[in-house]
Write an enzyme that holds these catalytic residues in place. Structure first.
Site, mmCIF file in Angstrom:
data_model
loop_
_atom_site.group_PDB
_atom_site.id
_atom_site.type_symbol
_atom_site.label_atom_id
_atom_site.label_comp_id
_atom_site.label_asym_id
_atom_site.label_seq_id
_atom_site.Cartn_x
_atom_site.Cartn_y
_atom_site.Cartn_z
ATOM 1 N N HIS A 1 -54.071 56.014 25.212
ATOM 2 C CA HIS A 1 -55.041 55.113 26.465
ATOM 3 C C HIS A 1 -54.988 53.832 26.443
ATOM 4 O O HIS A 1 -55.233 53.713 25.228
ATOM 5 C CB HIS A 1 -56.504 55.872 26.831
ATOM 6 C CG HIS A 1 -56.445 54.760 27.495
ATOM 7 N ND1 HIS A 1 -56.774 54.840 29.376
ATOM 8 C CD2 HIS A 1 -57.622 53.319 27.395
ATOM 9 C CE1 HIS A 1 -57.439 53.844 29.921
ATOM 10 N NE2 HIS A 1 -57.698 52.853 28.760
ATOM 11 N N ASN B 1 -50.591 62.423 28.181
ATOM 12 C CA ASN B 1 -49.750 61.117 27.710
ATOM 13 C C ASN B 1 -49.722 60.842 26.481
ATOM 14 O O ASN B 1 -49.658 60.007 26.537
ATOM 15 C CB ASN B 1 -49.490 60.691 29.217
ATOM 16 C CG ASN B 1 -51.088 59.926 29.531
ATOM 17 O OD1 ASN B 1 -51.851 60.341 29.095
ATOM 18 N ND2 ASN B 1 -50.618 59.253 30.754
ATOM 19 N N LYS C 1 -56.146 59.844 23.087
ATOM 20 C CA LYS C 1 -56.640 60.851 22.966
ATOM 21 C C LYS C 1 -56.577 62.897 22.528
ATOM 22 O O LYS C 1 -55.830 62.609 21.575
ATOM 23 C CB LYS C 1 -55.510 61.807 24.887
ATOM 24 C CG LYS C 1 -55.912 59.890 25.777
ATOM 25 C CD LYS C 1 -54.514 60.028 27.219
ATOM 26 C CE LYS C 1 -54.955 59.230 28.367
ATOM 27 N NZ LYS C 1 -55.150 59.184 29.257
ATOM 28 N N GLU D 1 -63.533 48.102 28.655
ATOM 29 C CA GLU D 1 -63.581 49.419 27.484
ATOM 30 C C GLU D 1 -63.750 49.288 26.495
ATOM 31 O O GLU D 1 -64.886 50.329 26.029
ATOM 32 C CB GLU D 1 -61.791 49.664 28.113
ATOM 33 C CG GLU D 1 -61.967 50.321 29.725
ATOM 34 C CD GLU D 1 -59.940 50.256 30.239
ATOM 35 O OE1 GLU D 1 -59.537 50.203 29.018
ATOM 36 O OE2 GLU D 1 -59.712 50.535 31.018
ATOM 37 N N TYR E 1 -62.984 56.544 33.738
ATOM 38 C CA TYR E 1 -61.954 56.340 34.284
ATOM 39 C C TYR E 1 -62.540 55.662 35.551
ATOM 40 O O TYR E 1 -62.374 56.793 36.952
ATOM 41 C CB TYR E 1 -61.733 57.680 34.785
ATOM 42 C CG TYR E 1 -60.776 58.446 32.770
ATOM 43 C CD1 TYR E 1 -59.077 56.885 33.153
ATOM 44 C CD2 TYR E 1 -61.006 58.912 32.109
ATOM 45 C CE1 TYR E 1 -59.044 57.279 32.034
ATOM 46 C CE2 TYR E 1 -59.661 58.800 31.218
ATOM 47 C CZ TYR E 1 -58.585 58.203 31.075
ATOM 48 O OH TYR E 1 -57.713 58.028 30.345
#
Ligand code: IDP
Ligand code: MG
Length: 150
Positions: free
Chosen positions: A115, A112, A9, A126, A49
């Protein structure tokens, strides 16, 4: 061979953790078969998402994931999805186990670092969002027989 979609990310890219994340997955034994540095736009973020569209954190999640470059990747291994999720650690880095990417490198659920697909079905969906047919390379590594017995 099973595949999973992993993305570093914007926080991971900005913090200089691209090599660290890739290194951990590589050292575990997963095989990198596609990689792309890219900027996610709001449309792709919303599709990626989609399952979280009604959650209170959705707007900030879209804003975060579109805020800078990400590294989109496809990794291969038997049981790739579960292996990668285990190496990543729990969603909230503050609760993730030491030894995991999130547990060693982060403290905040909104930052975080990585992904990873949560099921083989999500992985397929995805991968289709971020890569085209033919982007993933089929190759063998001489170390493969030292990583898996069969
Ligand atoms: P995952 O990334 O471990 O699969 P998901 O539940 O699918 O976790 O959530 C997607 C992403 O949304 C998380 O990685 C995190 O960046 C963000 N997120 C999830 N829950 C929260 C929350 O409660 N507050 C803020 N961000 C959240
Ligand atoms: Mg998820």
């Amino acid at each position: 061979m099973a595949r999973t979609f992993i993305a570093i990310k914007p926080d991971g890219v900005q913090r200089g953790l691209i090599g660290e994340v890739i290194s951990r997955l590589e050292r575990r034994g997963l095989k990198l078969v596609a990689i792309r540095l890219m900027q996610v736009d709001a449309d792709l973020a919303g599709r990626h998402y989609a399952e979280h569209v009604n959650r209170p954190f959705f707007p900030s999640l879209v804003s975060f994931i579109t805020s800078g470059p990400i590294v989109a990747m496809i990794w291969e291994a038997a049981n790739a999805v579960a292996l990668a999720r285990q190496t990543m650690g729990s969603t909230n880095p503050g609760e993730a186990a030491p030894g995991t990417i999130r547990g060693d490198l982060g403290i905040d659920i909104g930052r975080n670092i990585v992904h990873g697909s949560d099921s083989p079905e999500s992985a397929e969906r995805e991968i289709g969002l971020f890569f085209g047919a033919g982007d993933a390379l089929d190759y063998s590594r001489s170390a493969d027989r030292w990583i898996t017995e069969s």
